[in-house]
Enzyme design. Structure first.
Site, short mmCIF file in Angstrom:
data_model
loop_
_atom_site.label_atom_id
_atom_site.label_comp_id
_atom_site.label_asym_id
_atom_site.label_seq_id
_atom_site.Cartn_x
_atom_site.Cartn_y
_atom_site.Cartn_z
N LYS A 1 0.80 -1.23 0.00
CA LYS A 1 0.00 0.00 0.00
C LYS A 1 0.83 1.28 0.00
O LYS A 1 0.48 2.26 0.65
CB LYS A 1 -0.95 0.00 1.21
N ASP B 1 -5.32 -5.79 10.64
CA ASP B 1 -6.64 -5.11 10.68
C ASP B 1 -7.82 -6.06 10.43
O ASP B 1 -8.91 -5.85 10.98
CB ASP B 1 -6.69 -3.91 9.72
C1 BGC Z 1 -1.96 -5.97 3.71
C2 BGC Z 1 -2.81 -6.70 4.72
C3 BGC Z 1 -3.96 -5.82 5.18
C4 BGC Z 1 -4.73 -5.31 3.96
C5 BGC Z 1 -5.89 -4.40 4.34
C6 BGC Z 1 -2.82 -5.43 2.58
O1 BGC Z 1 -2.04 -4.65 1.72
O2 BGC Z 1 -0.98 -6.83 3.17
O3 BGC Z 1 -2.04 -7.10 5.84
O4 BGC Z 1 -4.80 -6.56 6.01
O5 BGC Z 1 -3.85 -4.60 3.12
O6 BGC Z 1 -5.48 -3.28 5.02
#
Ligand code: BGC
Length: 466
Positions: free
Chosen positions: A170, A206
């Protein structure tokens, strides 16, 4: 599948233009059979992930979370929660009463791009500073409240308080954190300050927080996020986990389903636009499923399609604008605004004008069709993945019929006007033997982090063997 029915606004598009536009959109329209196939592939990859030790080379990592129970009525007390996973860092004071969390107070700080792309030390210094300021402002300094830390990135947890970051996702790129224990990095940052201390820490993804935020009274054994990123967790039998010792009981597994397809298994449904989004992303070649579904990427897929349609003279009389040609200018929230029932058209005109585009009403209809196609595919793929998890739980329990609740959160799920409805429609088709209820909680991951800390505290106090 849902989203394929001809809508009245399409009447304004000349048939020949519509036919040509549909050629571009067809690869995004997945049939029920295709979605079933995708679900079966994910099921296979989940089994592979459970078997892999260590998990690093599995596409779907299936990470044990060391959360061994959902809340019960005896869980109570005051807790602190930290929540880091997207644009904000939140610090929260949570009170748990009879197994249900209530937020007493919370503060939020924006995580700037500079922090996201800087050093790990700067990131953890910021987290420690926000927590320190919060303790002073809430007059909690000197108290030893257990801390739940929602850290929403793929981590290999070795215990509830030991969590190694596998990789950033992200848009985060902080140096010196991948491969390190996040709890240690937080403790080191607090030690560098030297003005306060923390005691027990429970690390939480989360999705896990969202599942746990439902409290004791829900039959909630799945957590799902469809926001900037996407992912889900669920309660799995410990005997099926290679990486956890013991036979009895259950543990929550963080699937990290965003990585589905990283071994090439989704090539048949990846369009040229998905390939382009991946190519230009910070984490090329990984989180392929996430890049087809989540808020960080949906707007960009739409933008690439609009540019291509304009180049093919099917939109804007063949003209684009500098803004439209600039990556990430078409925000995912525009998709929600354009698909709004009543204000959709007005919103479309505003968005296209702000992007410096000259439009006619036919352009607005085509833009809406593109948005609907991309958001429907996202909902359909999420539904396929959720159906896989529900079917897994049903099979584990040997049940003919499963009733279950999913704790769900994330901006795409909450803010898109039709996403939740489409997701539910498709999941019913793909998991007909499962009756799935969706439960949305405000401040879910923060509340859930406190619940994880509360349950960990209860389990630690129980005599061994119980
Ligand atoms: C992460 C996860 C997370 C999800 C939602 C993903 O990019 O790898 O760990 O739960 O985003 O936030």
């Amino acid at each position: 599948m849902s989203g394929d029915n001809p809508a009245p606004y399409l009447d304004g598009i000349p048939p020949d233009t519509l036919r040509k536009v549909q050629q571009y959109l067809k690869p995004f329209q997945l049939s029920k059979e295709k979605l079933k196939e995708v679900s079966a592939r994910l099921y296979k990859d989940m089994l592979l992930g459970l078997e892999r030790d260590p998990p690093y080379d599995a596409a779907v990592k299936m990470l044990p979370t060391f959360v061994r129970a959902t809340p019960d009525r005896t869980d109570r007390g005051d807790f602190l929660a930290l929540d880091l996973g997207g644009t904000n860092l939140r610090v929260i004071h949570v009170r748990v009463v009879e197994g249900n969390p209530q937020v007493l107070y919370s503060e939020s700080t924006t995580i700037t791009t500079e922090i996201k792309e800087g050093t790990g030390e700067a990131l953890f210094d910021l987290i420690a500073a926000c927590l320190g300021d919060f303790l002073v402002s809430r007059d909690l300094n000197g108290q030893t409240l257990p801390l739940g830390f929602t850290f929403s990135f793929p981590c290999e947890q070795r215990e509830i308080d030991e969590s190694i970051l596998i990789r950033w996702t992200k848009g985060f790129k902080c140096s010196g954190v991948e491969g390190r224990d996040v709890v240690q990095l937080l403790k080191e940052a607090i030690r560098r300050r030297g003005d306060y201390d923390i005691h027990s820490v429970a690390m939480v993804n989360d999705t896990v927080g969202t599942m746990m935020s439902c409290g004791y009274d829900q039959r909630c054994e799945i957590g799902m996020i469809i926001g900037t990123g996407t992912n889900a967790c669920y309660m799995e039998e410990i005997k099926n986990m290679k990486r956890v010792a013991g036979e009895d009981g259950q543990m929550c597994i963080n699937t990290e389903w965003g990585g589905f397809g990283d071994d090439g298994s989704l090539k048949d449904i990846q369009t040229e636009f998905d390939v382009e989004v991946d190519k230009t992303s910070d984490n090329r070649g990984v989180h392929i499923f996430e890049k087809m579904i989540s808020g960080m990427y949906l707007g960009e897929i739409v933008r690439l399609l609009l540019v291509r349609l304009a180049e093919d003279k099917l939109l804007f009389k063949g003209r684009t604008s500098e803004a439209l040609r600039t990556p990430f200018t078409f925000e995912t929230k525009f998709i929600s605004e354009i698909e709004e029932q009543d204000s959709g058209l007005v919103n479309t005109l505003r968005i296209l004008t702000d992007l410096g585009l000259e439009w006619e009403s036919v352009d607005c209809a085509i833009v809406r069709l593109v948005c609907e196609t991309i958001s429907s595919r996202s909902a359909n793929l999420c539904a396929a993945a959720l159906a896989t998890i529900a079917n897994r739980i049903r099979t584990n329990r040997g049940l003919d019929h499963l009733e279950t609740t999913v704790g769900v959160d994330g901006t795409v799920y909450r803010e898109h006007p039709k996403f939740s409805m489409r997701l539910q429609e498709t999941v019913c088709l793909l998991a007909p033997l499962c009756d799935i209820t969706f439960h949305v909680t405000e401040e879910a991951s923060g509340k859930g982090a406190a619940m994880v800390a509360a349950v960990a505290q209860r389990l630690a106090a129980e005599p061994a063997g119980q």
